[in-house]
Design a protein around this motif. Structure first.
Motif, PDB file in Angstrom:
ATOM      1  N   MET A 268      11.149   4.349   1.304  1.00 32.31           N
ATOM      2  CA  MET A 268      10.405   4.084   0.054  1.00 32.31           C
ATOM      3  C   MET A 268       9.416   2.942   0.240  1.00 32.31           C
ATOM      4  O   MET A 268       8.273   3.014  -0.209  1.00 32.31           O
ATOM      5  N   THR A 269       9.874   1.858   0.895  1.00 32.62           N
ATOM      6  CA  THR A 269       8.973   0.705   1.001  1.00 32.62           C
ATOM      7  C   THR A 269       7.794   1.052   1.909  1.00 32.62           C
ATOM      8  O   THR A 269       6.667   0.637   1.659  1.00 32.62           O
ATOM      9  N   GLN A 270       8.055   1.855   2.940  1.00 33.19           N
ATOM     10  CA  GLN A 270       6.955   2.161   3.840  1.00 33.19           C
ATOM     11  C   GLN A 270       5.965   3.139   3.228  1.00 33.19           C
ATOM     12  O   GLN A 270       4.766   3.058   3.472  1.00 33.19           O
ATOM     13  N   GLU A 271       6.480   3.995   2.382  1.00 31.81           N
ATOM     14  CA  GLU A 271       5.580   4.880   1.637  1.00 31.81           C
ATOM     15  C   GLU A 271       4.694   4.036   0.708  1.00 31.81           C
ATOM     16  O   GLU A 271       3.489   4.276   0.592  1.00 31.81           O
ATOM     17  N   ALA A 272       5.299   3.024   0.088  1.00 32.36           N
ATOM     18  CA  ALA A 272       4.519   2.141  -0.803  1.00 32.36           C
ATOM     19  C   ALA A 272       3.419   1.442  -0.007  1.00 32.36           C
ATOM     20  O   ALA A 272       2.264   1.373  -0.447  1.00 32.36           O
ATOM     21  N   VAL A 273       3.765   0.928   1.171  1.00 34.94           N
ATOM     22  CA  VAL A 273       2.771   0.233   1.993  1.00 34.94           C
ATOM     23  C   VAL A 273       1.660   1.208   2.395  1.00 34.94           C
ATOM     24  O   VAL A 273       0.461   0.902   2.284  1.00 34.94           O
ATOM     25  N   ARG A 274       2.053   2.413   2.804  1.00 34.23           N
ATOM     26  CA  ARG A 274       1.049   3.406   3.230  1.00 34.23           C
ATOM     27  C   ARG A 274       0.107   3.763   2.083  1.00 34.23           C
ATOM     28  O   ARG A 274      -1.104   3.808   2.239  1.00 34.23           O
ATOM     29  N   SER A 275       0.702   3.947   0.897  1.00 28.45           N
ATOM     30  CA  SER A 275      -0.110   4.395  -0.250  1.00 28.45           C
ATOM     31  C   SER A 275      -1.159   3.349  -0.621  1.00 28.45           C
ATOM     32  O   SER A 275      -2.189   3.671  -1.192  1.00 28.45           O
ATOM     33  N   ALA A 276      -0.896   2.090  -0.309  1.00 30.21           N
ATOM     34  CA  ALA A 276      -1.841   1.036  -0.706  1.00 30.21           C
ATOM     35  C   ALA A 276      -2.937   0.819   0.331  1.00 30.21           C
ATOM     36  O   ALA A 276      -3.863   0.037   0.102  1.00 30.21           O
ATOM     37  N   ASP A 277      -2.800   1.465   1.457  1.00 27.38           N
ATOM     38  CA  ASP A 277      -3.848   1.465   2.463  1.00 27.38           C
ATOM     39  C   ASP A 277      -4.337   0.057   2.828  1.00 27.38           C
ATOM     40  O   ASP A 277      -5.539  -0.211   2.857  1.00 27.38           O
ATOM     41  N   GLY A 278      -3.397  -0.826   3.051  1.00 25.02           N
ATOM     42  CA  GLY A 278      -3.744  -2.157   3.544  1.00 25.02           C
ATOM     43  C   GLY A 278      -4.144  -3.165   2.484  1.00 25.02           C
ATOM     44  O   GLY A 278      -4.294  -4.350   2.783  1.00 25.02           O
ATOM     45  N   ASN A 279      -4.326  -2.720   1.248  1.00 25.12           N
ATOM     46  CA  ASN A 279      -4.748  -3.663   0.207  1.00 25.12           C
ATOM     47  C   ASN A 279      -3.526  -4.422  -0.338  1.00 25.12           C
ATOM     48  O   ASN A 279      -2.621  -3.819  -0.901  1.00 25.12           O
TER      49      ASN A 279
END
Ligand code: CS2
Length: 487
Positions: A421-432
């Protein structure tokens, strides 16, 4: 089997063939340097019937270490200047639950078993970390509830054994959680009763009425044993001990005096028996464990392998003090607790140079730890109208950790049951970083629902995260310690 250890060191003078009164789930290093030592003392003092049947719920590693040694092992206590060795004899042997489920169930259902103690780590309860309720969607819990094969989880084993005890006309046992969860007795009780209620409401009622679930606060720093530790012990002593544990001199166990059946006189072995443990739990989780988690993420990102190294780096000790200044406002004073003395002692413990407590070890399972270690204090301070910049830097560092990449671009594995879940969250934000903080705060399993609307906290998390991404952890901690802000 004749134990291989003990030919040269003193072992306690008690009969190891006496009855097993305790079944312990999760015979890792912490149990061996903590509860097992209290029971060892108790039996050395002459109280009988408290041998421990150990059990591992997953791997056979500890059984392979301890069983050939007849359950014996050495506890090495390191105070920073030297070490003392003690052989602990209270564990009879270790069962491997996946291979020997029937043997574990029969130990649990045995009339001599009065007490089940647990150190299965936060995730071993299969709770929703934010609400503390049993996660009925957890695949292992679902499998255990289906009853189609032998249990695999702690709730599955305990409920199955309690059913067997009820059917045999026995009393239940006391279930004593020794994990770092707030109100661990209450959470365990509701998880076990909820599990039982799914298939047998009458059993759930019986458990609720007849069993006991004392809460307890456990404290001792016990780093994972390394091969270097085994080798060092073998050079000092005439044996290689595969099951050795290393720890600090400090040890504390505060237990709610709420048992069913026979209760061990733990108070004679140094345990504090009390009516309520909640104050101790909060103080320990928010001061020791809160600082530990913050140090783990910030320290590791800044390149420090061990806690004592992080404590010695510029700004870190001051940062820990700032975090404690915030956390302490959420604790109410209680008898026997002196916050300043406690903090002083904690600092000495964190700075113990011989423990070699790895920051990476503490960083594990952050999703299960964050709510009780950092978020609860931020929430309480919000209710007091206070901001929490230091605690928020700890949360920002946890967020930075979810990028799964160190400051040199090296990838690492985020060892956490909610990493997907946390990595999906990080991916979805695309570095922002702002979007990342928002996406992570949206994970209700960790943050519940209140942080989404708490713009101030979310901004503090994303500001901390941005600073960590831009300046790195060493610089961010140092400037925070000097100025109280992240940049
Ligand atoms: C640590 C704890 O690994 C961790 O999460 O914070 O194991 C800590 O060392 C113990 O709670 C100390 O009692």
């Amino acid at each position: 089997m004749k134990p291989r250890l003990g030919s040269r060191l003193n072992t306690p003078a008690y009969d190891r063939s006496q009855a097993v009164g305790v079944v312990h789930l999760g015979t890792g290093a912490f149990h061996r340097a903590h509860q097992a030592v209290y029971f060892d003392t108790l039996m050395a003092q002459g109280e009988t019937g408290w041998m421990i049947q150990g059990a591992s719920l997953r791997s056979d590693a500890i059984a392979k270490q301890l069983n050939p040694q007849g359950g014996l092992y050495t506890m090495v206590v390191q105070d920073g200047s030297g070490e003392t060795d003690q052989i602990i004899s209270s564990i009879k042997n270790v069962l491997v639950a996946p291979q020997q489920p029937a043997a574990l169930l029969s130990a649990l259902a045995h009339a001599d078993t009065q007490l089940v103690t647990l150190t299965v780590t936060e995730k071993g309860y299969h709770l929703d970390p934010a609400s503390g309720a049993l996660n009925l969607d957890d695949p292992l819990i679902r499998a255990d509830l289906s009853g189609q094969s032998a249990p695999r989880t702690a709730p599955g084993f305990l409920v199955s054994a309690l059913k067997a005890r009820r059917d045999k006309g026995l009393t239940p046992f006391t279930i004593l959680s020794c994990d770092n969860l707030p109100h661990n007795g209450v959470l365990t009780c509701s998880a076990i009763c909820e599990f039982a209620r799914q298939s047998d409401p009458a059993l759930a009622d019986w458990i609720e009425k007849e069993a006991a679930f004392p809460s307890s606060m456990v404290d001792r720093i016990v780093p994972a044993t390394t091969d270097a530790d085994l080798k060092a012990l073998a050079t000092r002593l005439p044996y290689r001990d595969e099951g050795m544990v290393k720890t600090e001199p400090f040890t504390q166990w505060v237990v709610e005096d709420n048992f069913c059946g026979r209760r061990p006189a733990l108070e004679t072995a140094g345990v504090t028996m009390t009516k309520t443990v909640a104050d101790w739990e909060h103080a320990k989780l928010r001061l020791l464990n809160g600082a530990h988690s913050a140090l783990a993420y910030l320290g590791s990102l800044a390149g420090h392998e061990y806690v004592d190294q992080a404590m010695g780096a510029p700004g870190f000790e001051r940062f820990v003090d700032m975090l404690w200044d915030e956390a302490v406002t959420t604790l109410k004073p209680f008898a026997g607790f002196d916050a300043d003395a406690y903090r002083g002692e904690l600092k000495d413990r964190f700075c113990n140079p011989s423990l070699k407590h790895r920051t990476f070890q503490i960083a594990m399972d952050g999703s299960q730890k964050l709510p009780q270690r950092l978020l609860g204090a931020i929430r309480d301070r919000r209710a007091q109208g206070l901001t929490s910049p230091a605690l928020s830097l700890g949360v920002g560092a946890w967020m930075r950790w979810q990028y799964a990449q160190d400051e040199h671009g090296q990838s690492f594995v985020v060892d956490d049951p909610l990493a997907h879940m946390t990595q999906e969250a990080v991916r979805s934000a695309d570095g922002n970083p702002v979007q990342t903080a928002k996406a992570l705060v949206n994970i209700e399993d960790i943050f519940a629902t209140d942080f989404k609307d708490d713009v101030h906290s979310t901004t503090a998390f994303s500001d901390a995260l941005s600073a960590l991404l831009n300046a790195g952890a060493a610089q961010t901690v140092q400037s925070f310690a000097e100025t109280g802000s992240y940049s």
